[in-house]
Design an enzyme around this catalytic site. Structure first.
Site, PDB file in Angstrom:
ATOM      1  N   ILE A  16     -12.318  13.647  35.088  1.00  0.00           N
ATOM      2  CA  ILE A  16     -13.033  12.580  34.377  1.00  0.00           C
ATOM      3  C   ILE A  16     -12.198  11.297  34.361  1.00  0.00           C
ATOM      4  O   ILE A  16     -12.720  10.191  34.527  1.00  0.00           O
ATOM      5  CB  ILE A  16     -13.402  13.045  32.944  1.00  0.00           C
ATOM      6  CG1 ILE A  16     -14.268  14.307  33.024  1.00  0.00           C
ATOM      7  CG2 ILE A  16     -14.144  11.943  32.190  1.00  0.00           C
ATOM      8  CD1 ILE A  16     -14.443  15.033  31.699  1.00  0.00           C
ATOM      9  N   SER A 128     -15.480  17.371  22.810  1.00  0.00           N
ATOM     10  CA  SER A 128     -16.398  18.218  23.570  1.00  0.00           C
ATOM     11  C   SER A 128     -17.519  18.721  22.671  1.00  0.00           C
ATOM     12  O   SER A 128     -17.342  18.898  21.456  1.00  0.00           O
ATOM     13  CB  SER A 128     -15.607  19.413  24.113  1.00  0.00           C
ATOM     14  OG  SER A 128     -16.467  20.420  24.582  1.00  0.00           O
ATOM     15  N   TYR A 152      -9.285  26.713  22.578  1.00  0.00           N
ATOM     16  CA  TYR A 152      -9.578  25.408  23.199  1.00  0.00           C
ATOM     17  C   TYR A 152     -10.485  24.586  22.271  1.00  0.00           C
ATOM     18  O   TYR A 152     -10.197  23.423  21.951  1.00  0.00           O
ATOM     19  CB  TYR A 152     -10.242  25.596  24.570  1.00  0.00           C
ATOM     20  CG  TYR A 152     -10.875  24.327  25.093  1.00  0.00           C
ATOM     21  CD1 TYR A 152     -10.086  23.285  25.562  1.00  0.00           C
ATOM     22  CD2 TYR A 152     -12.267  24.145  25.084  1.00  0.00           C
ATOM     23  CE1 TYR A 152     -10.658  22.104  26.012  1.00  0.00           C
ATOM     24  CE2 TYR A 152     -12.845  22.976  25.538  1.00  0.00           C
ATOM     25  CZ  TYR A 152     -12.044  21.958  25.998  1.00  0.00           C
ATOM     26  OH  TYR A 152     -12.616  20.795  26.435  1.00  0.00           O
ATOM     27  N   LYS A 156      -9.827  20.964  20.018  1.00  0.00           N
ATOM     28  CA  LYS A 156     -10.644  19.728  20.028  1.00  0.00           C
ATOM     29  C   LYS A 156     -11.034  19.355  18.595  1.00  0.00           C
ATOM     30  O   LYS A 156     -10.979  18.183  18.205  1.00  0.00           O
ATOM     31  CB  LYS A 156     -11.894  19.915  20.887  1.00  0.00           C
ATOM     32  CG  LYS A 156     -11.611  20.006  22.378  1.00  0.00           C
ATOM     33  CD  LYS A 156     -11.057  18.697  22.909  1.00  0.00           C
ATOM     34  CE  LYS A 156     -10.618  18.778  24.351  1.00  0.00           C
ATOM     35  NZ  LYS A 156      -9.798  17.649  24.786  1.00  0.00           N
TER      36      LYS A 156
HETATM   37  P1  NAD Z   1      -8.623  17.719  34.213  1.00  0.00           P
HETATM   38  O1  NAD Z   1      -7.815  18.964  34.035  1.00  0.00           O
HETATM   39  O2  NAD Z   1      -9.214  17.442  35.539  1.00  0.00           O
HETATM   40  O3  NAD Z   1      -7.767  16.441  33.764  1.00  0.00           O
HETATM   41  C1  NAD Z   1      -6.782  16.516  32.775  1.00  0.00           C
HETATM   42  C2  NAD Z   1      -5.561  15.781  33.302  1.00  0.00           C
HETATM   43  O4  NAD Z   1      -4.542  15.803  32.296  1.00  0.00           O
HETATM   44  C3  NAD Z   1      -4.955  16.428  34.547  1.00  0.00           C
HETATM   45  O5  NAD Z   1      -4.730  15.438  35.528  1.00  0.00           O
HETATM   46  C4  NAD Z   1      -3.624  17.017  34.056  1.00  0.00           C
HETATM   47  O6  NAD Z   1      -2.637  17.014  35.068  1.00  0.00           O
HETATM   48  C5  NAD Z   1      -3.302  16.077  32.903  1.00  0.00           C
HETATM   49  N1  NAD Z   1      -2.444  16.642  31.854  1.00  0.00           N
HETATM   50  C6  NAD Z   1      -2.587  17.801  31.188  1.00  0.00           C
HETATM   51  N2  NAD Z   1      -1.635  17.934  30.265  1.00  0.00           N
HETATM   52  C7  NAD Z   1      -0.861  16.819  30.334  1.00  0.00           C
HETATM   53  C8  NAD Z   1       0.272  16.354  29.628  1.00  0.00           C
HETATM   54  N3  NAD Z   1       0.826  17.083  28.652  1.00  0.00           N
HETATM   55  N4  NAD Z   1       0.801  15.158  29.959  1.00  0.00           N
HETATM   56  C9  NAD Z   1       0.246  14.405  30.948  1.00  0.00           C
HETATM   57  N5  NAD Z   1      -0.811  14.798  31.655  1.00  0.00           N
HETATM   58  C10 NAD Z   1      -1.370  15.988  31.348  1.00  0.00           C
HETATM   59  O7  NAD Z   1      -9.775  17.762  33.083  1.00  0.00           O
HETATM   60  P2  NAD Z   1     -11.058  16.870  32.925  1.00  0.00           P
HETATM   61  O8  NAD Z   1     -12.233  17.689  33.274  1.00  0.00           O
HETATM   62  O9  NAD Z   1     -10.871  15.562  33.574  1.00  0.00           O
HETATM   63  O10 NAD Z   1     -11.077  16.717  31.341  1.00  0.00           O
HETATM   64  C11 NAD Z   1     -10.444  15.620  30.695  1.00  0.00           C
HETATM   65  C12 NAD Z   1     -10.522  15.826  29.196  1.00  0.00           C
HETATM   66  O11 NAD Z   1     -11.886  15.977  28.803  1.00  0.00           O
HETATM   67  C13 NAD Z   1      -9.793  17.072  28.687  1.00  0.00           C
HETATM   68  O12 NAD Z   1      -9.170  16.765  27.455  1.00  0.00           O
HETATM   69  C14 NAD Z   1     -10.924  18.062  28.477  1.00  0.00           C
HETATM   70  O13 NAD Z   1     -10.607  19.003  27.477  1.00  0.00           O
HETATM   71  C15 NAD Z   1     -12.047  17.150  28.030  1.00  0.00           C
HETATM   72  N6  NAD Z   1     -13.364  17.717  28.305  1.00  0.00           N
HETATM   73  C16 NAD Z   1     -13.675  18.109  29.567  1.00  0.00           C
HETATM   74  C17 NAD Z   1     -14.912  18.671  29.833  1.00  0.00           C
HETATM   75  C18 NAD Z   1     -15.250  19.149  31.221  1.00  0.00           C
HETATM   76  O14 NAD Z   1     -16.195  19.911  31.376  1.00  0.00           O
HETATM   77  N7  NAD Z   1     -14.567  18.720  32.269  1.00  0.00           N
HETATM   78  C19 NAD Z   1     -15.842  18.826  28.796  1.00  0.00           C
HETATM   79  C20 NAD Z   1     -15.508  18.402  27.509  1.00  0.00           C
HETATM   80  C21 NAD Z   1     -14.249  17.841  27.271  1.00  0.00           C
HETATM   81  C1  UD1 Z   2     -17.935  25.625  28.942  1.00  0.00           C
HETATM   82  C2  UD1 Z   2     -17.102  25.963  27.740  1.00  0.00           C
HETATM   83  C3  UD1 Z   2     -17.008  24.754  26.840  1.00  0.00           C
HETATM   84  C4  UD1 Z   2     -16.487  23.549  27.620  1.00  0.00           C
HETATM   85  C5  UD1 Z   2     -17.394  23.322  28.812  1.00  0.00           C
HETATM   86  C6  UD1 Z   2     -16.947  22.185  29.668  1.00  0.00           C
HETATM   87  C7  UD1 Z   2     -17.400  28.362  27.380  1.00  0.00           C
HETATM   88  C8  UD1 Z   2     -17.978  29.422  26.495  1.00  0.00           C
HETATM   89  N1  UD1 Z   2     -17.676  27.097  27.030  1.00  0.00           N
HETATM   90  O1  UD1 Z   2     -19.237  25.268  28.501  1.00  0.00           O
HETATM   91  O2  UD1 Z   2     -16.159  25.023  25.748  1.00  0.00           O
HETATM   92  O3  UD1 Z   2     -16.464  22.403  26.794  1.00  0.00           O
HETATM   93  O4  UD1 Z   2     -17.417  24.501  29.612  1.00  0.00           O
HETATM   94  O5  UD1 Z   2     -15.826  22.508  30.419  1.00  0.00           O
HETATM   95  O6  UD1 Z   2     -16.735  28.656  28.345  1.00  0.00           O
HETATM   96  N2  UD1 Z   2     -22.798  30.112  34.165  1.00  0.00           N
HETATM   97  C9  UD1 Z   2     -23.226  31.114  35.029  1.00  0.00           C
HETATM   98  N3  UD1 Z   2     -22.377  31.508  36.015  1.00  0.00           N
HETATM   99  C10 UD1 Z   2     -21.129  30.963  36.189  1.00  0.00           C
HETATM  100  C11 UD1 Z   2     -20.716  29.952  35.317  1.00  0.00           C
HETATM  101  C12 UD1 Z   2     -21.571  29.550  34.315  1.00  0.00           C
HETATM  102  O7  UD1 Z   2     -24.331  31.640  34.891  1.00  0.00           O
HETATM  103  O8  UD1 Z   2     -20.410  31.393  37.107  1.00  0.00           O
HETATM  104  C13 UD1 Z   2     -23.729  29.654  33.125  1.00  0.00           C
HETATM  105  C14 UD1 Z   2     -23.215  29.829  31.716  1.00  0.00           C
HETATM  106  O9  UD1 Z   2     -23.557  31.072  31.193  1.00  0.00           O
HETATM  107  C15 UD1 Z   2     -23.925  28.662  30.998  1.00  0.00           C
HETATM  108  C16 UD1 Z   2     -24.031  27.584  32.078  1.00  0.00           C
HETATM  109  O10 UD1 Z   2     -23.905  28.265  33.328  1.00  0.00           O
HETATM  110  O11 UD1 Z   2     -25.216  29.044  30.623  1.00  0.00           O
HETATM  111  C17 UD1 Z   2     -22.956  26.522  31.984  1.00  0.00           C
HETATM  112  O12 UD1 Z   2     -21.678  27.147  31.955  1.00  0.00           O
HETATM  113  P1  UD1 Z   2     -20.316  26.296  32.039  1.00  0.00           P
HETATM  114  O13 UD1 Z   2     -20.381  25.370  33.181  1.00  0.00           O
HETATM  115  O14 UD1 Z   2     -19.190  27.269  32.011  1.00  0.00           O
HETATM  116  O15 UD1 Z   2     -20.341  25.410  30.722  1.00  0.00           O
HETATM  117  P2  UD1 Z   2     -20.503  25.838  29.188  1.00  0.00           P
HETATM  118  O16 UD1 Z   2     -20.504  27.303  29.004  1.00  0.00           O
HETATM  119  O17 UD1 Z   2     -21.649  25.065  28.636  1.00  0.00           O
END
Ligand code: NAD
Ligand code: UD1
Length: 340
Positions: A16, A128, A152, A156
């Site tokens: 992101i 999240s 996790y 958050k």
């Molecule tokens: P990502 O793992 O791709 O990016 C996180 C980055 O942080 C990585 O580049 C990693 O190297 C860096 N990092 C981790 N710990 C560090 C530290 N201590 N110091 C410096 N750098 C560090 O993850 P993302 O998908 O880009 O997610 C970004 C944020 O959004 C995270 O906090 C994640 O929890 C939150 N988030 C992500 C999702 C999702 O589905 N991707 C959903 C909800 C919230």
């Molecule tokens: C998950 C995390 C959530 C996190 C989010 C974004 C869990 C329980 N929740 O959400 O905390 O913020 O990712 O990173 O892990 N699915 C399949 N097959 C797969 C993978 C997923 O059927 O191989 C289904 C899941 O059951 C769900 C949907 O796809 O219904 C989305 O799953 P996923 O992408 O893992 O996201 P969340 O579970 O919503």
């Protein structure tokens, strides 16, 4: 606001963060990345340079290093920080809780200390939809009760609480909490995208790896939920829309200056099978799947009411599920092994 304010992106080399970095550049901000590359590759920097036409400043280091955070903020005259850095694998957080509390909460405390010492008190946080736990109904508004089912999610929730405590202690803090729903997709260039290490936990990266032939089939976790086709329903949001949400959040904090907590989602739910079929249509590839047991901790439905973000930030999502699938596929097919 001064011209081209510098914005620090902790974890800016990640999925992101890298997309937000480009969106900030396009909006006239100067991004500065602080990343330890624990879950990303320095190769992303070369891609960002190609897309921007100019290098992006990156400081390699850990957000847990408070002195480094302070130094970086002072060196670059940072106006606001977006805190992406953290670990995000739910299953791993259950097996290794201290790893998650140390990095996600220790990182937050260290960041706030470094910002305070440097006199920079404008912060956007990657929260999240996981903080809503198992929601009593959908769509979800920001005033729904918060809960957690794993370390996790707990990290958050407590991260949000630490920010609230700081605002009470010193009202000069300006803070935006962004609760992301399910970020997917990739930059339309196909040059940057999501690059999970090992077997993906999340649906979209798993689907793309099946489509590209790296995995034989998708396991659909349950088809007996109380949803139209029995499979889980989620609010998938294009990472480009999410990136735009961060720009809007920074602009609001540096402008009006009032703190906020908002959902970033589309307001539309899609089932697992809808995602599979949309992906097949947009990639032209089959995505074989098998119905598997429910995944522990999953909820039937989770999607946002995104009205507050529209009202406070003037932001809304524009990309469709087809856009998300087409862009995820372009990234995966052009980079079958991600950045490696
Ligand atoms: P990502 O793992 O791709 O990016 C996180 C980055 O942080 C990585 O580049 C990693 O190297 C860096 N990092 C981790 N710990 C560090 C530290 N201590 N110091 C410096 N750098 C560090 O993850 P993302 O998908 O880009 O997610 C970004 C944020 O959004 C995270 O906090 C994640 O929890 C939150 N988030 C992500 C999702 C999702 O589905 N991707 C959903 C909800 C919230
Ligand atoms: C998950 C995390 C959530 C996190 C989010 C974004 C869990 C329980 N929740 O959400 O905390 O913020 O990712 O990173 O892990 N699915 C399949 N097959 C797969 C993978 C997923 O059927 O191989 C289904 C899941 O059951 C769900 C949907 O796809 O219904 C989305 O799953 P996923 O992408 O893992 O996201 P969340 O579970 O919503």
């Amino acid at each position: 606001m001064t011209a081209n304010p510098s914005i620090l992106l902790t974890g800016g080399a990640g999925f992101i963060g890298s997309h937000t970095c480009l969106a900030l550049c396009a909006a006239g901000f100067e991004p500065v990345i602080l990343d330890n590359f624990s879950n990303s590759s320095p190769a992303v920097l070369e891609r960002l340079q190609r897309l921007r036409g100019q290098a992006v400043v990156c400081e390699r280091g850990d957000v847990g290093d408070t002195a480094l955070v302070q130094t970086v903020i002072e060196r670059h005259g940072i106006a606001a920080v977006i805190h992406f850095a953290g670990f995000k694998a739910v299953g791993e957080s259950v097996a290794k809780p201290l790893k998650y509390y140390a990095n996600n909460l220790g990182g937050m405390v260290s960041l706030l200390q470094g910002m305070d010492a440097a006199g920079c008190r404008t912060l956007v946080f990657s929260s999240s939809a996981t903080v809503y736990g198992d929601p009593a109904s959908v769509p979800i508004t920001e005033d729904f009760p918060r809960s957690h089912t794993n370390p996790y999610g707990h990290s958050k929730l407590v991260g949000e609480d630490i920010m609230a405590a700081m605002r009470i202690a010193n009202p000069a803090w300006r803070m935006g909490v962004l609760r992301y729903f399910n970020p997917v997709g990739a930059h339309p260039s196909g040059l940057i995208g999501e690059d999970p290490l090992g077997i993906p936990d999340n649906l979209m990266p798993y689907v793309t790896q099946v489509a590209v032939g790296q995995r034989p089939h998708l396991n659909v976790y349950g088809n007996d939920y109380a949803t139209p086709d029995g499979t889980g329903v989620r609010d998938y949001i294009h990472v480009q829309d999410l990136a735009a949400g961060h720009v809007a959040a920074v602009q609001a904090l540096l402008g009006r200056g009032e703190s906020f907590t908002v959902n970033l989602g589309t307001g539309r739910g899609h089932s697992v099978l809808e995602v599979v079929h949309a992906f097949e249509q947009n990639s032209g590839r089959p995505v074989p799947y098998q119905i598997a047991p429910r995944r522990p901790g999953d909820v039937a439905q989770c999607y946002a009411n995104p009205a507050l973000a529209h009202r406070l930030l003037g932001w809304q999502a524009h990309h469709t599920l087809d856009d998300m699938c087409a862009d995820a596929w372009r990234w995966q097919s052009q980079n079958p092994s991600g950045y490696r």
